[in-house]
Motif scaffolding. Structure first.
Motif, PDB file in Angstrom:
ATOM      1  N   SER A  55       0.850  -1.186   0.000  1.00 49.72           N
ATOM      2  CA  SER A  55       0.000   0.000   0.000  1.00 49.72           C
ATOM      3  C   SER A  55       0.885   1.234   0.000  1.00 49.72           C
ATOM      4  O   SER A  55       1.736   1.406   0.873  1.00 49.72           O
ATOM      5  N   ASN A  56       0.677   2.116  -0.989  1.00 48.72           N
ATOM      6  CA  ASN A  56       1.604   3.227  -1.138  1.00 48.72           C
ATOM      7  C   ASN A  56       0.897   4.545  -1.451  1.00 48.72           C
ATOM      8  O   ASN A  56       0.039   4.977  -0.712  1.00 48.72           O
ATOM      9  N   GLY A  57       1.264   5.203  -2.560  1.00 49.96           N
ATOM     10  CA  GLY A  57       0.869   6.574  -2.815  1.00 49.96           C
ATOM     11  C   GLY A  57      -0.624   6.850  -2.805  1.00 49.96           C
ATOM     12  O   GLY A  57      -1.431   6.029  -3.253  1.00 49.96           O
ATOM     13  N   MET A  58      -0.979   8.044  -2.311  1.00 54.88           N
ATOM     14  CA  MET A  58      -2.368   8.502  -2.255  1.00 54.88           C
ATOM     15  C   MET A  58      -2.437   9.967  -2.638  1.00 54.88           C
ATOM     16  O   MET A  58      -1.531  10.735  -2.321  1.00 54.88           O
ATOM     17  N   ALA A  59      -3.531  10.348  -3.295  1.00 55.88           N
ATOM     18  CA  ALA A  59      -3.767  11.757  -3.623  1.00 55.88           C
ATOM     19  C   ALA A  59      -5.250  11.957  -3.872  1.00 55.88           C
ATOM     20  O   ALA A  59      -5.925  11.071  -4.407  1.00 55.88           O
ATOM     21  N   TRP A  60      -5.738  13.146  -3.501  1.00 54.26           N
ATOM     22  CA  TRP A  60      -7.141  13.487  -3.702  1.00 54.26           C
ATOM     23  C   TRP A  60      -7.254  14.710  -4.606  1.00 54.26           C
ATOM     24  O   TRP A  60      -6.481  15.659  -4.476  1.00 54.26           O
ATOM     25  N   ASN A  61      -8.228  14.688  -5.501  1.00 56.92           N
ATOM     26  CA  ASN A  61      -8.568  15.857  -6.300  1.00 56.92           C
ATOM     27  C   ASN A  61      -9.960  16.306  -5.851  1.00 56.92           C
ATOM     28  O   ASN A  61     -10.970  15.703  -6.211  1.00 56.92           O
ATOM     29  N   GLU A  62      -9.992  17.359  -5.038  1.00 57.81           N
ATOM     30  CA  GLU A  62     -11.270  17.822  -4.489  1.00 57.81           C
ATOM     31  C   GLU A  62     -12.187  18.404  -5.550  1.00 57.81           C
ATOM     32  O   GLU A  62     -13.416  18.349  -5.421  1.00 57.81           O
ATOM     33  N   SER A  63     -11.621  18.982  -6.600  1.00 57.48           N
ATOM     34  CA  SER A  63     -12.460  19.623  -7.618  1.00 57.48           C
ATOM     35  C   SER A  63     -13.241  18.603  -8.441  1.00 57.48           C
ATOM     36  O   SER A  63     -14.302  18.914  -8.995  1.00 57.48           O
ATOM     37  N   THR A  64     -12.730  17.374  -8.522  1.00 58.36           N
ATOM     38  CA  THR A  64     -13.417  16.329  -9.290  1.00 58.36           C
ATOM     39  C   THR A  64     -13.906  15.183  -8.400  1.00 58.36           C
ATOM     40  O   THR A  64     -14.519  14.242  -8.905  1.00 58.36           O
ATOM     41  N   ASN A  65     -13.609  15.259  -7.096  1.00 49.73           N
ATOM     42  CA  ASN A  65     -13.959  14.185  -6.156  1.00 49.73           C
ATOM     43  C   ASN A  65     -13.383  12.839  -6.603  1.00 49.73           C
ATOM     44  O   ASN A  65     -14.077  11.817  -6.629  1.00 49.73           O
ATOM     45  N   LYS A  66     -12.084  12.902  -6.950  1.00 49.70           N
ATOM     46  CA  LYS A  66     -11.376  11.682  -7.332  1.00 49.70           C
ATOM     47  C   LYS A  66     -10.291  11.374  -6.297  1.00 49.70           C
ATOM     48  O   LYS A  66      -9.697  12.271  -5.700  1.00 49.70           O
ATOM     49  N   PHE A  67     -10.043  10.079  -6.137  1.00 51.98           N
ATOM     50  CA  PHE A  67      -8.981   9.592  -5.255  1.00 51.98           C
ATOM     51  C   PHE A  67      -8.053   8.717  -6.076  1.00 51.98           C
ATOM     52  O   PHE A  67      -8.510   7.885  -6.870  1.00 51.98           O
ATOM     53  N   TYR A  68      -6.743   8.907  -5.900  1.00 52.89           N
ATOM     54  CA  TYR A  68      -5.746   8.140  -6.627  1.00 52.89           C
ATOM     55  C   TYR A  68      -4.923   7.307  -5.658  1.00 52.89           C
ATOM     56  O   TYR A  68      -4.574   7.770  -4.570  1.00 52.89           O
ATOM     57  N   TYR A  69      -4.604   6.085  -6.066  1.00 58.57           N
ATOM     58  CA  TYR A  69      -3.981   5.130  -5.143  1.00 58.57           C
ATOM     59  C   TYR A  69      -3.002   4.224  -5.884  1.00 58.57           C
ATOM     60  O   TYR A  69      -3.251   3.818  -7.031  1.00 58.57           O
ATOM     61  N   ILE A  70      -1.910   3.894  -5.189  1.00 59.44           N
ATOM     62  CA  ILE A  70      -0.891   3.010  -5.749  1.00 59.44           C
ATOM     63  C   ILE A  70      -0.700   1.793  -4.852  1.00 59.44           C
ATOM     64  O   ILE A  70      -0.429   1.921  -3.662  1.00 59.44           O
ATOM     65  N   ASP A  71      -0.870   0.615  -5.439  1.00 62.19           N
ATOM     66  CA  ASP A  71      -0.356  -0.629  -4.871  1.00 62.19           C
ATOM     67  C   ASP A  71       0.883  -0.916  -5.709  1.00 62.19           C
ATOM     68  O   ASP A  71       0.792  -1.283  -6.888  1.00 62.19           O
ATOM     69  N   SER A  72       2.056  -0.730  -5.102  1.00 62.54           N
ATOM     70  CA  SER A  72       3.307  -0.693  -5.876  1.00 62.54           C
ATOM     71  C   SER A  72       3.511  -1.899  -6.783  1.00 62.54           C
ATOM     72  O   SER A  72       3.995  -1.766  -7.909  1.00 62.54           O
ATOM     73  N   CYS A  73       3.157  -3.076  -6.324  1.00 59.14           N
ATOM     74  CA  CYS A  73       3.443  -4.283  -7.088  1.00 59.14           C
ATOM     75  C   CYS A  73       2.510  -4.482  -8.272  1.00 59.14           C
ATOM     76  O   CYS A  73       2.672  -5.440  -9.043  1.00 59.14           O
TER      77      CYS A  73
END
Length: 324
Positions: free
Chosen positions: A168-186
């Motif tokens: 479980s790794n990188g996370m980021a939110w875009n509030e203007s579009t209500n999107k969430f970004y996520y990285i499972d490295s493998c």
């Protein structure tokens, strides 16, 4: 575009991770997961100096996030930290070489003693998000998807959001579009979800970018991540000596930012104008293989250092203090 990459005055981390820019303190907090001399660190922007501390009795610290809610008169010395499968509250003045572990906010996975928390962040309203992985010393990270991705709401409890996670790794939110970004490295990709700001739930998974080329894994592992105000993602490449700027709408890499360290671990924006990209990295100690680092035959003096990138012409968001 003309940008500049510089090392910041900082100690050499074994596995530097989790940068968090605290706007109120004008400081960058980050951690050394397997640090023998320091577990948590604070880079003071005005002083251009990094302070570090060890949490007595704790050998693995997965993250550090300043705490928003507190009953103390001074809230600046409380931090949520990942201690194996626990999230604890640490008291630290930001300068002393020792930090005191206080109460445990919550614990997960009693049945998986080999797991630990990795990256964690607070979402734009302060909810805790973080995931687990099997410890590097317990075997090849690609062998077992033993981790889970969690959401924690103070006064409500812990919720499982995603299962079958490798790292479980990188996370980021875009509030203007209500999107969430996520990285499972493998999995070598960045996944996008619809994010409900009222509940914190995520849904409707899609792959925003796949780093595989013709089905083959790239020569790096995607690690930590952040987002700028234009909605572009910045992905650290473990083993790749660079940060990738990604347009998630087009699923394309639009810029490569070379970093003079092989194991680039995570990124965040900071500085008084939020236009400096801070970058953490790892070095390979004698027990490198046991904790998943590359052999030290290609090490450089700058591996494990903290870096800053200026002149990118973009801005990001400050870190959000977590409510635990």
């Amino acid at each position: 575009m003309s940008f500049k990459v510089e090392a910041v005055p900082s100690p050499k981390s074994i596995l530097g991770e989790g940068p968090h820019w605290d706007e109120q303190l004008q400081s960058l907090f980050y951690n050394d997961i397997y640090g023998t001399e320091a577990s948590i660190l604070r880079y003071d922007f005005k002083e251009n100096k990094t302070y570090s501390a060890k949490i007595d009795g704790e050998k693995i610290v997965g993250f550090i996030i300043p705490v928003a809610n507190t009953t103390k008169t001074c809230e600046l010395d409380e931090y949520a930290v990942g201690i194996c499968r626990r999230v604890g509250i640490v008291h630290w003045d930001g300068k002393s070489p020792k930090a005191l572990l206080g109460p445990i906010a919550f614990e997960v996975e009693d049945d998986k003693p080999e797991n630990r928390f990795n990256d964690a962040k607070a979402d734009p309203v302060g909810r805790f998000y973080g995931g687990t992985m099997r410890q590097e010393s317990k075997g090849d990270l690609f062998d077992v998807a033993a981790g889970t991705f969690y959401k924690y709401i103070k006064g409500d409890g812990v919720y499982e959001l995603l299962h079958g996670i490798y790292v479980s790794n990188g996370m980021a939110w875009n509030e203007s579009t209500n999107k969430f970004y996520y990285i499972d490295s493998c999995k070598f990709n960045v996944r996008e979800y619809d994010w409900d700001p009222s509940t914190g739930d995520i849904s409707n998974e899609r792959i925003a970018i796949d780093f595989k080329v013709n089905g083959k894994n790239p020569p790096f592992i995607p690690d930590g991540m952040t987002i700028d105000t234009d909605g572009n993602l910045y992905v650290a490449t473990y083993g790749g000596s660079k940060v990738l700027k990604v347009d998630p709408k087009k699923g394309k890499i639009v810029l490569e930012i070379p970093i003079p360290a092989r194991q680039v671990t995570s990124v965040c924006f900071g500085g008084p104008n939020l236009d400096i990209l801070y970058v953490t990295s790892a070095s390979a100690p004698a027990n490198a293989a046991a904790i998943g680092l590359h052999p030290d035959d290609k090490q450089s003096e700058l591996d494990g250092r903290l870096f800053k990138v200026t002149g990118l012409g973009v801005k990001g968001f400050p870190g959000v203090r977590v409510r635990v």
